[in-house]
Design a protein around this motif. Structure first.
Motif, short mmCIF file in Angstrom:
data_model
loop_
_atom_site.label_atom_id
_atom_site.label_comp_id
_atom_site.label_asym_id
_atom_site.label_seq_id
_atom_site.Cartn_x
_atom_site.Cartn_y
_atom_site.Cartn_z
N GLU A 111 -72.33 70.90 -49.13
CA GLU A 111 -70.90 70.45 -50.10
C GLU A 111 -70.30 69.28 -49.47
OE1 GLU A 111 -71.73 75.01 -50.22
OE2 GLU A 111 -71.20 73.29 -48.43
N GLU A 112 -70.61 68.84 -48.37
CA GLU A 112 -70.08 67.57 -47.73
C GLU A 112 -70.68 66.54 -48.52
OE1 GLU A 112 -69.01 65.57 -43.58
OE2 GLU A 112 -70.03 67.69 -43.56
N VAL A 113 -71.80 66.55 -49.05
CA VAL A 113 -72.49 65.38 -49.59
C VAL A 113 -72.60 65.52 -51.14
CG1 VAL A 113 -73.46 64.18 -47.95
CG2 VAL A 113 -74.48 65.96 -49.09
N GLY A 114 -71.88 66.72 -51.72
CA GLY A 114 -72.06 67.02 -53.11
C GLY A 114 -73.36 67.71 -53.62
N LEU A 115 -73.99 68.52 -52.52
CA LEU A 115 -75.19 69.40 -52.85
C LEU A 115 -74.92 70.70 -52.90
CD1 LEU A 115 -77.85 67.01 -51.24
CD2 LEU A 115 -77.78 67.44 -53.76
N VAL A 116 -75.86 71.60 -53.03
CA VAL A 116 -75.66 73.02 -52.78
C VAL A 116 -77.10 73.64 -52.20
CG1 VAL A 116 -74.36 73.46 -54.94
CG2 VAL A 116 -76.97 73.47 -55.21
N ARG A 117 -76.92 74.66 -51.64
CA ARG A 117 -78.28 75.25 -50.70
C ARG A 117 -79.05 75.94 -51.68
NH1 ARG A 117 -75.27 77.64 -47.51
NH2 ARG A 117 -75.39 75.96 -46.12
N GLN A 118 -80.44 75.95 -51.53
CA GLN A 118 -81.15 76.57 -52.54
C GLN A 118 -82.31 77.25 -51.66
OE1 GLN A 118 -83.10 73.83 -55.66
NE2 GLN A 118 -82.01 72.38 -54.44
N LEU A 119 -82.57 78.71 -52.07
CA LEU A 119 -83.47 79.20 -51.22
C LEU A 119 -84.67 79.36 -52.36
CD1 LEU A 119 -81.45 82.22 -49.97
CD2 LEU A 119 -82.18 80.07 -49.00
N VAL A 120 -85.75 78.91 -52.02
CA VAL A 120 -87.10 78.48 -53.03
C VAL A 120 -87.93 79.72 -52.48
CG1 VAL A 120 -88.91 77.12 -53.48
CG2 VAL A 120 -86.48 76.17 -53.04
N VAL A 121 -88.42 80.46 -53.66
CA VAL A 121 -89.41 81.42 -53.21
C VAL A 121 -90.66 80.95 -53.47
CG1 VAL A 121 -90.17 83.61 -54.01
CG2 VAL A 121 -87.90 83.31 -53.87
N GLY A 122 -91.64 80.58 -52.52
CA GLY A 122 -92.94 80.01 -52.69
C GLY A 122 -93.99 80.76 -51.59
N LYS A 123 -95.01 79.95 -51.34
CA LYS A 123 -95.88 80.63 -50.69
C LYS A 123 -95.71 80.81 -49.17
CE LYS A 123 -100.59 79.37 -48.65
NZ LYS A 123 -101.72 78.28 -48.59
N HIS A 124 -94.82 80.19 -48.61
CA HIS A 124 -94.37 80.43 -47.19
C HIS A 124 -92.95 81.34 -47.13
CE1 HIS A 124 -97.35 77.52 -45.80
NE2 HIS A 124 -96.96 76.82 -47.04
N SER A 125 -92.47 81.73 -48.26
CA SER A 125 -91.42 82.54 -48.11
C SER A 125 -91.97 83.93 -47.60
CB SER A 125 -90.87 82.84 -49.55
OG SER A 125 -90.59 81.74 -50.04
N GLY A 126 -90.51 84.63 -46.87
CA GLY A 126 -90.65 85.91 -46.18
C GLY A 126 -89.86 86.94 -47.00
N SER A 127 -89.82 88.09 -46.40
CA SER A 127 -89.18 89.11 -47.23
C SER A 127 -87.73 89.01 -47.20
CB SER A 127 -89.83 90.53 -46.62
OG SER A 127 -89.36 90.42 -45.02
N ARG A 128 -87.11 88.22 -46.18
CA ARG A 128 -85.83 88.19 -46.37
C ARG A 128 -85.36 87.27 -47.28
NH1 ARG A 128 -80.74 89.12 -45.72
NH2 ARG A 128 -79.52 88.15 -44.04
N THR A 129 -86.25 86.09 -47.64
CA THR A 129 -85.87 85.35 -48.78
C THR A 129 -86.01 86.18 -50.09
OG1 THR A 129 -87.17 83.50 -47.66
CG2 THR A 129 -86.81 83.19 -49.89
N VAL A 130 -87.15 87.01 -50.35
CA VAL A 130 -87.06 87.57 -51.40
C VAL A 130 -85.86 88.49 -51.60
CG1 VAL A 130 -88.54 89.37 -52.72
CG2 VAL A 130 -89.57 87.64 -51.32
N GLU A 131 -85.36 89.18 -50.64
CA GLU A 131 -84.19 90.10 -50.67
C GLU A 131 -82.89 89.29 -51.18
OE1 GLU A 131 -83.32 92.99 -47.62
OE2 GLU A 131 -85.11 92.01 -46.38
N MET A 132 -82.91 88.29 -50.55
CA MET A 132 -81.37 87.39 -50.86
C MET A 132 -81.56 86.91 -52.26
SD MET A 132 -79.64 87.77 -48.41
CE MET A 132 -78.40 86.50 -48.88
N LYS A 133 -82.80 86.44 -52.87
CA LYS A 133 -83.04 86.02 -54.28
C LYS A 133 -82.70 87.06 -55.07
CE LYS A 133 -84.10 82.02 -56.33
NZ LYS A 133 -83.31 80.80 -56.06
N PHE A 134 -83.11 88.15 -55.10
CA PHE A 134 -82.92 89.18 -55.88
C PHE A 134 -81.43 89.76 -55.80
CE2 PHE A 134 -87.55 89.70 -55.99
CZ PHE A 134 -87.87 90.26 -57.59
N ALA A 135 -80.98 89.67 -54.73
CA ALA A 135 -79.31 89.81 -54.70
C ALA A 135 -78.69 88.80 -55.55
CB ALA A 135 -78.93 89.83 -53.15
N GLU A 136 -79.36 87.71 -55.75
CA GLU A 136 -78.42 86.55 -56.55
C GLU A 136 -78.62 87.03 -58.14
OE1 GLU A 136 -80.33 82.86 -56.38
OE2 GLU A 136 -79.85 82.68 -54.00
#
Length: 396
Positions: A323-348
């Motif tokens: 937010e300090e530079v006008g951007l947003v955080r992104q969680l990208v689901v790709g080859k190197h993703s882990g289960s935690r990423t998948v959980e958070m992505k589906f929560a979205e």
């Protein structure tokens, strides 16, 4: 502000002991990028943006070009901005008069100082260079005693130090306010930059401005090294726009000073991405995703280890917030993703899945990314999940 680094500097530093100001040259050196042309309306808008975020000086262009260029510089000079408005000039009295006639409150007088430029481009002598800079500074001060004068040493990084000191002293004697040290072809590195700037200031007493190019990727580092050596001005451009590989990027200098060096220039940084978008669109350029500070990848995380760390504490992999530079955080689901990423992505998506379910579908997700040669879209992730639920006999 506390610095993020824990190592002590190996040299004496003036950073933090003297105010540091920015002189933005997007409208001059930025527009000199091969193939870039701004409309007058775009130049006015860029000037307004720069003023709004707190830039202290705006290098508006080259008045001696006449036509649209002179017209828009005069318009910018009379907008009533808080920033100082500077006109850039070759070392010619007629050009300087053009700037003065535009109503700017500061001028830059540029003249090459390296032997290769003097002998092969100017076809003059060192004596001629010194005499010319004396004449030009004296002329400007005679016409307007209150005008702020930056004397630019083009190709200073290839100029013999003794002659550079002579040039600076001659300009100062006629009333110049600062010396712009131009690393015109980007050949300096931080250690020699620090040493050169420190000696110039000690020998002349002039304020020094850093003008660094990025031919070897060291524009921002060299600008900061110059500040450590005592420089109090930095010539920057939005997004690092500039000739060849570009100039020191305003957003990089500001954020590096704040978070690496602990020096807050008190800029309104939350508009950095917005302004960079505008400038690059006007320039016909795009912002690479991996660009420092304002690139979208700055806060895009795919690796399972990184995502897990960021979710627990963003500072594990982010020096400052998006937010300090006008951007947003992104969680990208790709080859190197882990289960935690998948959980958070589906929560979205409003879907709660268990860790076991995330682990079950992770191999399918990774295989799909390899087959598609990219990360997965939201719709594709949901389809994989629905297929998984159907195959397990519990489709929703």
């Amino acid at each position: 502000m506390e610095r993020t680094k824990i190592w002590e500097l190996p040299v004496e530093s003036y950073l933090g002991k003297r105010p540091v100001k920015l002189d933005d040259t997007t409208l001059r050196d930025g527009e000199q990028t091969a193939g870039v042309v701004f409309t007058n309306a775009e130049k006015v808008q860029i000037a307004r943006y720069l003023d709004e975020i707190g830039v202290q000086q705006i290098e508006a262009g080259i008045p001696t070009m006449g036509g649209d260029e002179r017209e828009v510089i005069e318009e910018i000079a009379h907008l009533g901005l808080k920033a100082s408005i500077l006109g850039w000039n070759p070392a010619q009295t007629a050009a300087i008069q053009s700037s003065l006639d535009c109503g700017v409150d500061a001028i830059a007088i540029s003249l090459a100082t390296s032997d290769i430029h003097i002998e092969t481009k100017l076809k003059k002598s060192r004596a001629w260079v010194v005499d010319t800079i004396r004449e030009c500074v004296a002329y400007a001060k005679d016409k307007n005693p209150d005008i702020y004068i930056s004397v630019n040493a083009e190709d200073a990084s290839r100029t013999e130090l003794g002659f550079l000191l002579e040039y600076a002293a001659a300009a100062k004697a006629e009333g110049a306010d600062r010396l712009r040290f131009c690393d015109t072809i980007g050949i300096m590195e931080p250690l020699t930059t620090y040493k050169a700037i420190k000696e110039i200031i000690e020998q002349t007493g002039l304020e020094v401005e850093m003008h660094t190019h990025n031919d070897f990727g060291m524009a921002t580092a060299n600008a900061i090294a110059g500040i450590h050596g005592g420089a109090t001005w930095v010539n920057v451009t939005i997004g690092g726009l500039g000739e060849r590989a570009g100039n020191a990027a305003l957003e990089q200098v500001v954020m590096a000073l704040k978070y690496i060096e602990g020096l807050d220039l008190e800029m309104d940084t939350k508009h950095f991405r917005e302004i960079t978008d505008y400038v690059m669109l006007a320039a016909g350029r795009t912002i690479p995703a991996w660009k420092p500070v304002v690139g979208t990848n700055m806060f895009a995380h795919e690796s399972g280890i990184h995502v897990d760390g960021v979710l627990k504490n963003p500072k594990t992999y982010e020096v400052f917030s998006p937010e300090e530079v006008g951007l947003v955080r992104q969680l990208v689901v790709g080859k190197h993703s882990g289960s935690r990423t998948v959980e958070m992505k589906f929560a979205e998506y409003g879907i709660t899945i268990t860790r076991d379910e995330a682990n079950d579908i992770l191999p399918t997700i990774r295989h799909a990314t390899v087959e598609l040669h990219r990360p997965l879209f939201d719709k594709e992730l949901v389809e994989i999940y629905n297929d998984y639920k159907a195959s397990s006999g519990s489709a929703e």
